[in-house]
Motif scaffolding. Structure first.
Motif, mmCIF file in Angstrom:
data_model
loop_
_atom_site.group_PDB
_atom_site.id
_atom_site.type_symbol
_atom_site.label_atom_id
_atom_site.label_comp_id
_atom_site.label_asym_id
_atom_site.label_seq_id
_atom_site.Cartn_x
_atom_site.Cartn_y
_atom_site.Cartn_z
ATOM 1 N N ASP A 133 -4.618 1.928 -1.200
ATOM 2 C CA ASP A 133 -4.416 1.057 -0.164
ATOM 3 C C ASP A 133 -5.595 0.355 -0.135
ATOM 4 O O ASP A 133 -6.742 0.891 0.574
ATOM 5 C CB ASP A 133 -4.279 2.124 1.118
ATOM 6 N N GLN A 161 0.707 5.667 0.275
ATOM 7 C CA GLN A 161 -0.162 6.926 0.699
ATOM 8 C C GLN A 161 0.357 8.095 -0.172
ATOM 9 O O GLN A 161 1.453 8.212 -0.362
ATOM 10 C CB GLN A 161 -0.044 7.177 2.112
ATOM 11 N N GLU A 164 -7.060 -1.391 2.214
ATOM 12 C CA GLU A 164 -7.702 -1.088 3.538
ATOM 13 C C GLU A 164 -8.688 0.118 3.561
ATOM 14 O O GLU A 164 -9.487 0.132 4.376
ATOM 15 C CB GLU A 164 -6.613 -1.158 4.615
ATOM 16 N N PRO A 195 -1.976 -3.447 2.560
ATOM 17 C CA PRO A 195 -1.432 -2.873 3.984
ATOM 18 C C PRO A 195 -0.338 -3.882 4.627
ATOM 19 O O PRO A 195 -0.814 -5.221 4.467
ATOM 20 C CB PRO A 195 -2.732 -2.425 4.632
ATOM 21 N N GLN A 196 0.168 -3.472 5.448
ATOM 22 C CA GLN A 196 1.076 -4.303 6.377
ATOM 23 C C GLN A 196 0.042 -4.833 7.384
ATOM 24 O O GLN A 196 -0.636 -3.781 7.982
ATOM 25 C CB GLN A 196 2.292 -3.728 6.960
ATOM 26 N N ALA A 206 1.031 -1.224 0.102
ATOM 27 C CA ALA A 206 -0.091 0.027 -0.222
ATOM 28 C C ALA A 206 0.750 1.166 0.031
ATOM 29 O O ALA A 206 2.078 1.053 0.740
ATOM 30 C CB ALA A 206 -0.968 -0.048 1.255
#
Length: 566
Positions: A404, A390, A406, A429-430, A388
């Motif tokens: 992302d 940003q 999420e 995402p992690q 992901a």
């Protein structure tokens, strides 16, 4: 031509300033990247494995687009532009529309053109216009709002120009065609203008036989074109922006609150209504009811109150009318050559120049970031699973795509896959990305007690305790695509946390957590990924899947036995 040259010479400071503004606007457009909608409109609906590349492709796509997407002329114009003309041509066209928009603001305000008036309009656009990154830069948003508002203001100019003249057949034809096209561009502008024009005709019934009546009929026909699209009603039925499961009092109070907030947020509507009330008090009711821009502002206010939208862009026409009324009131003072006016002019020019110097690097920074994301997709494998990312930029003149999974607004992953020739594109995402790379997606999985409403499409739900995701086994690979999902929770309000208070005020949903379903391969088999941990508070899962295998929508619901879901 001589009169035009004399006019430009008399206002050369204004037109030099407008040329500089147009150049900056063109540069902003050139730096603005393609967004998800542009990728969608570049592909053939029903066969997204290929581009819409010819005029014949475009003509074949229109009926499908009307049924499956929406009936807006704006989106059809965008599809034509991005498919057949390209982004650079749009940049030039959009700049020309921007110039016309600024000119119409001055013309409708009957304002003497000056550097000060231009700087005042520029300040309003830079700081107080609804999210210009969406309404002016983003290609889909510009067609739907800047172009839509400009066409409607152009129609308003024609109505003011021809209202007192003798009826003529060709004038009625021109107004009818212009009104139909403008009315079909975007429903937010159309309903606002139509409500204001209806108010005018109610106060001046004799005008119905003039071009005013013709404009009303043509505009109504254009709006009905949008309303005839099944996709519009599907969007409204989705209830993603406004919760309709409220009492009449709750719906009314929340809409009043939202309109009040937007009126204060954009400042010019508040100033415009102050001017209207002052005019009413000083010159009487006839001066107000015989003022067409004021009637349209009242109609736009009613439309904004009715819809109660929580996003900024539908208020573009409302704010544009307010700018006309404010500039009409302030124009005479701005055009005089006194010392206060000169000080204000210099201040406004410095403000505009400083803001432009700040916004341009922001747009350029996002362009570099977007190119990195696109390069990663293009160089990735067929199953292009990326970490992901940003956006490094948050400003009014940039609309960032979300990379992302999420985040609910990460909505164009399947489109990226089709556009760039991949089987799958996801932004994980992690720690989900780390577990995927290590081949541990199903490690620790426990079958959850959910019953599927459509076992042909998907059946078994796997919870992964301690991990912010769950997996649903896919039985029919034609169901793979994109869509919408809901986690039906009995503690959804607690999950929303601080945002719950705001959501209560504006009346949006609080009884579920939205997510975007997507798929990953685990042990060679596809699984839908549900964003969020499946705790005991989750009583059901709803998914509405847009299946690119057979280009249909499928609804699949998973419920816990004996659990009540809303």
């Amino acid at each position: 031509m001589r009169h035009c040259a004399q006019h430009i010479q008399a206002h050369r400071g204004y037109y030099w300033g407008l040329a500089v503004a147009a150049f900056i606007f063109l540069l902003m457009n050139a730096l603005t990247t393609m967004k998800g909608d542009e990728y969608v409109f570049s592909l053939m609906p029903g066969d997204m494995s290929r581009r819409c590349a010819t005029l014949a492709d475009y003509v074949r796509s229109v009926p499908f687009f009307f049924i499956d997407n929406d009936g807006r002329v704006a989106d059809m114009a965008e599809r034509f532009t991005i498919s057949l003309l390209g982004k650079p041509v749009f940049n030039v066209m959009n700049t020309l529309i921007f110039i016309i928009f600024v000119e119409l603001i001055h013309t409708l305000a009957a304002c003497r053109r000056s550097v000060a008036s231009l700087a005042a309009v520029a300040v309003a656009l830079l700081f107080f216009f609804p999210y210009p990154g969406e309404t002016m830069m983003w290609m889909a948003g510009s067609f739907n709002y800047l172009w839509s508002v400009t066409l409607t203001l152009c129609l308003l100019w024609l109505l003011l120009l021809w209202r007192g003249r003798a009826n003529s057949g060709w004038r009625h034809v021109v107004v009818c065609v212009a009104a139909f096209v403008a009315g079909g561009f975007n429903e937010a502008t159309s309903t606002a203008f139509l409500a204001g024009l209806a108010l005018w005709l109610a106060l001046h019934p004799k005008d119905f036989r003039s071009v005013m009546g013709t404009a009303f009929v043509g505009y109504l026909a254009g709006l009905l074109l949008i309303m005839a699209s099944p996709a519009l009603w599907a969007r409204l039925a989705g209830g993603h922006s406004v919760n309709l499961n409220l009492s009449l009092w709750q719906m009314a109070s929340r809409r009043v609150l939202m309109l009040g907030y937007m009126t204060l947020r954009f400042i010019t509507p508040l100033a415009a209504w102050g001017i209207v009330l002052t005019q009413w008090r000083q010159k009487g009711w006839p001066s107000v009811k015989n003022d067409l821009p004021i009637c349209l502002l009242a109609g736009a206010t009613v439309a904004a109150l009715t819809f109660g939208m929580v996003i900024e862009r539908p208020y573009s026409f409302y704010v544009s009318l307010a700018m006309v009324i404010v500039l009409r009131w302030a124009g005479t003072w701005l055009a005089t050559a006194g010392k206060p006016q000169r000080i204000l002019m210099y201040g406004l020019c410095v403000t505009v120049f400083t803001a432009s110097l700040w916004y341009l690097p922001q747009i350029r920074t996002y362009q570099k970031y977007d190119r990195q994301v696109i390069a990663a997709i293009q160089s990735g494998p067929k199953q292009c699973i990326l970490p992901a990312r940003q956006s490094p930029v948050r400003c009014r003149w940039v609309v960032p795509d979300v990379h992302d999974n999420e985040q609910y607004h990460c909505a164009y992953r399947a489109i990226y896959a089709k556009y760039f020739g991949k089987d799958n594109v996801q932004f994980l995402p992690q720690p989900l990305y780390a577990r995927y790379v290590a081949g541990q997606l199903l490690d620790g999985a426990i079958q959850a007690p959910f019953v599927s409403s459509d076992t042909t499409t998907a059946s078994t739900v796997w919870a992964i305790p301690g991990q912010p995701y769950a997996l649903i086994a896919v039985n029919d690979t034609t169901a793979l695509g994109d869509g919408y999902g809901k986690l039906l929770c009995d503690n959804a309000e607690q999950v929303w946390g601080d945002a719950a208070t705001r959501r209560k005020l504006i009346g949006t949903y609080l009884d579920y957590i939205p997510f975007r379903p997507y798929y990953l391969l685990a042990d060679g088999k596809p699984y839908f990924v549900v964003t969020g941990e499946l705790t005991d508070h989750v009583k059901g899962i709803e998914m509405s899947l847009h299946c690119y295998g057979d280009w249909t929508w499928r609804d699949v619901t998973f419920t816990r036995p004996n659990a009540k879901t809303s």
